[in-house]
Design a protein around this motif. Structure first.
Motif, PDB file in Angstrom:
ATOM      1  N   VAL A 177       0.857  -1.189   0.000  1.00  0.00           N
ATOM      2  CA  VAL A 177       0.000   0.000   0.000  1.00  0.00           C
ATOM      3  C   VAL A 177       0.891   1.236   0.000  1.00  0.00           C
ATOM      4  O   VAL A 177       2.014   1.209   0.499  1.00  0.00           O
ATOM      5  CB  VAL A 177      -0.947   0.018   1.221  1.00  0.00           C
ATOM      6  CG1 VAL A 177      -1.921  -1.134   1.147  1.00  0.00           C
ATOM      7  CG2 VAL A 177      -0.156  -0.060   2.523  1.00  0.00           C
ATOM      8  N   GLU A 178       0.364   2.281  -0.578  1.00  0.00           N
ATOM      9  CA  GLU A 178       1.139   3.510  -0.689  1.00  0.00           C
ATOM     10  C   GLU A 178       0.605   4.566   0.258  1.00  0.00           C
ATOM     11  O   GLU A 178      -0.611   4.687   0.451  1.00  0.00           O
ATOM     12  CB  GLU A 178       1.101   4.023  -2.127  1.00  0.00           C
ATOM     13  CG  GLU A 178       1.783   3.101  -3.136  1.00  0.00           C
ATOM     14  CD  GLU A 178       1.759   3.670  -4.535  1.00  0.00           C
ATOM     15  OE1 GLU A 178       1.051   4.686  -4.760  1.00  0.00           O
ATOM     16  OE2 GLU A 178       2.460   3.124  -5.416  1.00  0.00           O
ATOM     17  N   SER A 179       1.544   5.318   0.826  1.00  0.00           N
ATOM     18  CA  SER A 179       1.197   6.429   1.705  1.00  0.00           C
ATOM     19  C   SER A 179       1.861   7.691   1.168  1.00  0.00           C
ATOM     20  O   SER A 179       3.019   7.671   0.734  1.00  0.00           O
ATOM     21  CB  SER A 179       1.667   6.153   3.133  1.00  0.00           C
ATOM     22  OG  SER A 179       1.479   7.304   3.944  1.00  0.00           O
ATOM     23  N   LEU A 180       1.116   8.791   1.189  1.00  0.00           N
ATOM     24  CA  LEU A 180       1.657  10.055   0.704  1.00  0.00           C
ATOM     25  C   LEU A 180       2.550  10.735   1.721  1.00  0.00           C
ATOM     26  O   LEU A 180       3.071  11.817   1.465  1.00  0.00           O
ATOM     27  CB  LEU A 180       0.506  10.993   0.306  1.00  0.00           C
ATOM     28  CG  LEU A 180      -0.389  10.494  -0.832  1.00  0.00           C
ATOM     29  CD1 LEU A 180      -1.510  11.483  -1.097  1.00  0.00           C
ATOM     30  CD2 LEU A 180       0.425  10.257  -2.098  1.00  0.00           C
ATOM     31  N   GLU A 181       2.729  10.103   2.863  1.00  0.00           N
ATOM     32  CA  GLU A 181       3.586  10.663   3.897  1.00  0.00           C
ATOM     33  C   GLU A 181       4.803   9.773   4.087  1.00  0.00           C
ATOM     34  O   GLU A 181       4.752   8.563   3.890  1.00  0.00           O
ATOM     35  CB  GLU A 181       2.818  10.785   5.217  1.00  0.00           C
ATOM     36  CG  GLU A 181       1.624  11.715   5.142  1.00  0.00           C
ATOM     37  CD  GLU A 181       0.884  11.798   6.468  1.00  0.00           C
ATOM     38  OE1 GLU A 181       1.262  11.046   7.393  1.00  0.00           O
ATOM     39  OE2 GLU A 181      -0.063  12.595   6.561  1.00  0.00           O
ATOM     40  N   GLY A 182       5.896  10.398   4.494  1.00  0.00           N
ATOM     41  CA  GLY A 182       7.091   9.633   4.833  1.00  0.00           C
ATOM     42  C   GLY A 182       8.021   9.370   3.680  1.00  0.00           C
ATOM     43  O   GLY A 182       8.894   8.508   3.784  1.00  0.00           O
ATOM     44  N   ALA A 183       7.873  10.090   2.543  1.00  0.00           N
ATOM     45  CA  ALA A 183       8.772   9.922   1.396  1.00  0.00           C
ATOM     46  C   ALA A 183       9.117  11.285   0.818  1.00  0.00           C
ATOM     47  O   ALA A 183       8.218  12.030   0.403  1.00  0.00           O
ATOM     48  CB  ALA A 183       8.130   9.037   0.334  1.00  0.00           C
ATOM     49  N   SER A 184      10.404  11.604   0.810  1.00  0.00           N
ATOM     50  CA  SER A 184      10.825  12.915   0.295  1.00  0.00           C
ATOM     51  C   SER A 184      12.255  12.819  -0.221  1.00  0.00           C
ATOM     52  O   SER A 184      13.095  12.130   0.363  1.00  0.00           O
ATOM     53  CB  SER A 184      10.732  13.969   1.401  1.00  0.00           C
ATOM     54  OG  SER A 184      11.187  15.219   0.934  1.00  0.00           O
ATOM     55  N   VAL A 185      12.499  13.497  -1.336  1.00  0.00           N
ATOM     56  CA  VAL A 185      13.829  13.595  -1.910  1.00  0.00           C
ATOM     57  C   VAL A 185      13.962  15.002  -2.482  1.00  0.00           C
ATOM     58  O   VAL A 185      12.948  15.680  -2.740  1.00  0.00           O
ATOM     59  CB  VAL A 185      14.040  12.514  -2.991  1.00  0.00           C
ATOM     60  CG1 VAL A 185      13.212  12.830  -4.227  1.00  0.00           C
ATOM     61  CG2 VAL A 185      15.503  12.345  -3.334  1.00  0.00           C
ATOM     62  N   SER A 186      15.169  15.470  -2.651  1.00  0.00           N
ATOM     63  CA  SER A 186      15.369  16.857  -3.086  1.00  0.00           C
ATOM     64  C   SER A 186      15.684  16.935  -4.571  1.00  0.00           C
ATOM     65  O   SER A 186      16.208  15.989  -5.160  1.00  0.00           O
ATOM     66  CB  SER A 186      16.497  17.504  -2.287  1.00  0.00           C
ATOM     67  OG  SER A 186      17.708  16.806  -2.485  1.00  0.00           O
ATOM     68  N   ARG A 187      15.365  18.055  -5.150  1.00  0.00           N
ATOM     69  CA  ARG A 187      15.755  18.382  -6.520  1.00  0.00           C
ATOM     70  C   ARG A 187      16.306  19.801  -6.529  1.00  0.00           C
ATOM     71  O   ARG A 187      15.967  20.621  -5.669  1.00  0.00           O
ATOM     72  CB  ARG A 187      14.584  18.260  -7.472  1.00  0.00           C
ATOM     73  CG  ARG A 187      13.467  19.268  -7.230  1.00  0.00           C
ATOM     74  CD  ARG A 187      12.473  19.246  -8.365  1.00  0.00           C
ATOM     75  NE  ARG A 187      11.399  20.210  -8.170  1.00  0.00           N
ATOM     76  CZ  ARG A 187      10.705  20.751  -9.169  1.00  0.00           C
ATOM     77  NH1 ARG A 187      11.007  20.449 -10.415  1.00  0.00           N
ATOM     78  NH2 ARG A 187       9.730  21.602  -8.924  1.00  0.00           N
ATOM     79  N   ALA A 188      17.157  20.097  -7.494  1.00  0.00           N
ATOM     80  CA  ALA A 188      17.817  21.401  -7.558  1.00  0.00           C
ATOM     81  C   ALA A 188      17.127  22.299  -8.579  1.00  0.00           C
ATOM     82  O   ALA A 188      16.940  21.900  -9.735  1.00  0.00           O
ATOM     83  CB  ALA A 188      19.281  21.238  -7.929  1.00  0.00           C
TER      84      ALA A 188
END
Length: 639
Positions: A234-245
């Motif tokens: 299952v997918e959650s919209l919370e708890g996943a983040s990565v950066s872009r420049a």
């Protein structure tokens, strides 16, 4: 001689208690006859007379309808009595009224509700995550409780309906007396139901009830089998983040650089990491958040560094230095890279864009590699090759995934700025920054100071160099950057002189891996991109955390048994009720009193008088047919 009155009829009997003749004429008692007091008789309003108060006779009837149950003896006084004709005492046995089906209807309604609750609970949680209830109560425990309630309440209805069925059977027709026991056993348990079913003694309705009584044993196991627990992601919209420049402007003024700017230390570290780490994870330094360890992102753009390599082997030409004969010549390509002779086995030539704008505005550096031994050739075989790789500022469209905590990114597309701009005068009033527009129209910026810092530093780090196996090379002065090794890698071997560690790294990768050069340049570009995405111009990109969870999966096929059983119990009860009303059978069900009060009449009892053992009585019962009927003594089983 004596006489007594009972229910309007007078009986004459002798001293042994034997009746001589009944008559309906009133006979006045003699003064010697003493009436028994009402309170001594045991029946209100009953008066009995006897000439022998101290020797009570034993009444034994030899007439139809006379039985021991209609004449009683007062045990405490030792004096016989007979009931009077009072209205409060009715002729026949006292147990003539039936019961009610309300308890069975309530029980079967509860069983219907329990099965319906099981189906409702399963329908509610089907496809959902495993529920978390207080006190560690599980879904299986709830289903087990509801199944137990269903079984218990259904058994009440099934047992009483089966018991009632025997009275219906004996009321409607003459039936073997042994079937009374068969119905009674079937109402008590599964073994009796099996015997009734396979002996075909219960008729159509009895067999149906016996079948339901047997199948009810499967209700609990099948109810437990309805629900299973499976795993899914299952997918959650919370708890996943990565950066872009969105931009990169990291640079410092430096007099040691030909351009006047030097890179910040994180970028220098990224270049060396890409060149020498060889861990296959050039993006390992990128910070990210993934609480589940498995995350995914939609495609997104970021400012970064792209690498591109092309084959220049078709453009190789023979090259002879001044004064050399053709036999000792080397090779070159039109872009300016060359191998002086066959002893120079590998070379690296760097081309840094000048301030005048001789390369596209987004170009950082070009590297041209040449060698005498091809990766797929034979040891010692001269097979010249050439390849060019370029580093450029670009906008990458990335497909990012994290699996088991390991980041993996793939570029699905790139865009660069191919305009040519003269940067010789940064104070001419023009904007010299590198701008690249992404697919969504977002404008990404690489500051001109950052671009110049990389070009200036790369001109010294990636200075032209070669690898040689000539005697003259061994006698050269060893500088801080040069190295002499006895190297064996791929098909290449022997003591080799390298001008720098950078040349050594590219030489090693070329002969170690089929795509060694491309891989090393790509790792360096990826590592530089990580620096861009970790600087001040970076913004977070939210992704989806993927969790593995247990969920409820309902196998509705197993629900057939509970539904069929409870519906069958309802139909069996309704059919029994209908049959009882149709045959005007009293609702006695499994009552022990009904069995006592409405048992065999005297004629049937006498039939079994010469069968003292139980086995003989059972044998006679199988051969004797009786029917429930009315007699002077009440409703009894008669032969």
């Amino acid at each position: 001689m004596a006489y007594a009155r009972g229910d309007g009829e007078y009986f004459i009997y002798n001293t042994q208690g034997e009746v001589i003749s009944p008559n309906n004429q009133y006979i006045s008692p003699t003064p010697a006859e003493k009436p028994i007091a009402q309170e001594e008789s045991g029946f209100p309003g009953a008066v009995s007379y006897t000439a022998y108060p101290d020797a009570p006779p034993n009444f034994s009837s030899h007439h139809r309808g006379w039985s021991g149950s209609t004449t009683s003896t007062h045990i405490s006084s030792g004096k016989p009595f007979l009931p009077s004709s009072s209205d409060s005492i009715k002729k026949g046995l006292p147990f003539t009224t039936g019961g009610s089906w309300i308890p069975e209807i309530i029980a079967v309604s509860i069983s219907l509700g329990a099965v319906g609750s099981i189906m409702g609970v399963l329908a509610k949680f089907n496809g959902h995550a495993l529920p978390e209830w207080p006190y560690y109560i599980t879904l299986n425990a709830l289903i087990a409780v509801l199944a137990a309630v269903t079984t218990a309440t259904m058994n009440i209805s099934l047992q009483n309906s089966m018991s009632q069925l025997k009275w219906i059977r004996f009321n409607e027709s003459r039936t073997r007396l042994s079937e009374m026991e068969s119905f009674d056993e079937a109402s008590r348990g599964t073994w009796g139901a099996i015997k009734l079913l396979f002996t075909f003694r219960g008729g159509l309705l009895g067999s149906f009830g016996a079948t339901i009584s047997i199948i009810v044993l499967l209700l609990g196991p099948f109810a437990q089998q309805i629900v299973t627990y499976q795993m899914r992601e299952v997918e959650s919209l919370e708890g996943a983040s990565v950066s872009r420049a969105l931009n990169y402007t990291g640079a410092l003024p430096g007099k040691t650089s030909s351009t006047g700017f030097v890179p910040i230390l994180p970028l220098k570290s990224a270049v060396y990491n890409g060149l020498f780490a060889e861990n296959g994870r050039p993006a390992a330094a990128l910070a990210f958040e993934c609480q589940s360890g498995n995350c995914t992102w939609d495609l997104y753009d970021t400012l970064g560094v792209c690498a591109e390599c092309v084959d220049f082997t078709p453009f190789i030409q023979e090259y002879c230095a001044s004064g050399e004969t053709s036999g000792d010549c080397g090779w070159q390509v039109p872009q300016g890279a060359k191998l002086k002779d066959s002893t120079e086995v590998f070379s690296m030539t760097s081309q840094i864009p000048t301030a005048r704008g001789d390369q596209p505005h987004s170009s950082i550096m070009r590297l041209i590699f040449m060698g005498t031994e091809a990766f797929d050739g034979q040891p010692g075989e001269t097979k010249p090759w050439a390849r060019q790789c370029q580093l450029s500022a670009c906008v990458q469209t990335l497909d990012t995934k994290i699996s088991n905590g390991v980041l993996a990114e793939k570029a699905n597309g790139t865009k660069t700025n191919n305009t040519v701009l003269d940067n010789s005068d940064l104070n001419d009033g023009r904007d010299h920054n590198v701008y690249i527009v992404g697919e969504d129209g977002t404008q990404y910026l690489l500051g001109i100071e950052a671009m110049l810092s990389m070009r200036g530093w790369f001109s010294s780090v990636f200075a032209n160099g070669s690898a040689s196996r000539s005697a003259a090379a061994y006698n050269r002065t060893i500088t801080d950057n040069s190295v002499v090794v006895n190297l064996t890698v791929g098909i290449s071997s022997g003591e080799t002189f390298f001008d720098s560690d950078i040349v050594t790294a590219f030489y090693w990768n070329y002969y170690e891996y089929a795509d060694g050069l491309d891989r090393l340049v790509s790792d360096m570009a990826t590592s530089m991109t990580v620096t861009f995405r970790s600087f001040a111009g970076a913004v977070p990109v939210s992704g989806r955390a993927i969790y593995t969870e247990s969920y409820v999966h309902v196998r509705w096929g197993f629900s057939i048994v509970p539904i069929v059983v409870v519906v069958g119990a309802v139909l069996f009860l309704l059919a029994t009720i209908h049959q009882s009303e149709k045959s005007t059978t009293q609702i006695w069900k499994s009552s022990a009193l009904a069995m006592l009060f409405h048992g065999l009449d005297d004629g049937a009892k006498n039939h079994f008088a010469h069968a003292p053992s139980l086995q003989e009585q059972k044998a006679k019962a199988r051969a004797t047919k009786v029917q429930l009927g009315e007699s002077d003594d009440g409703t009894l089983l008669r032969i």
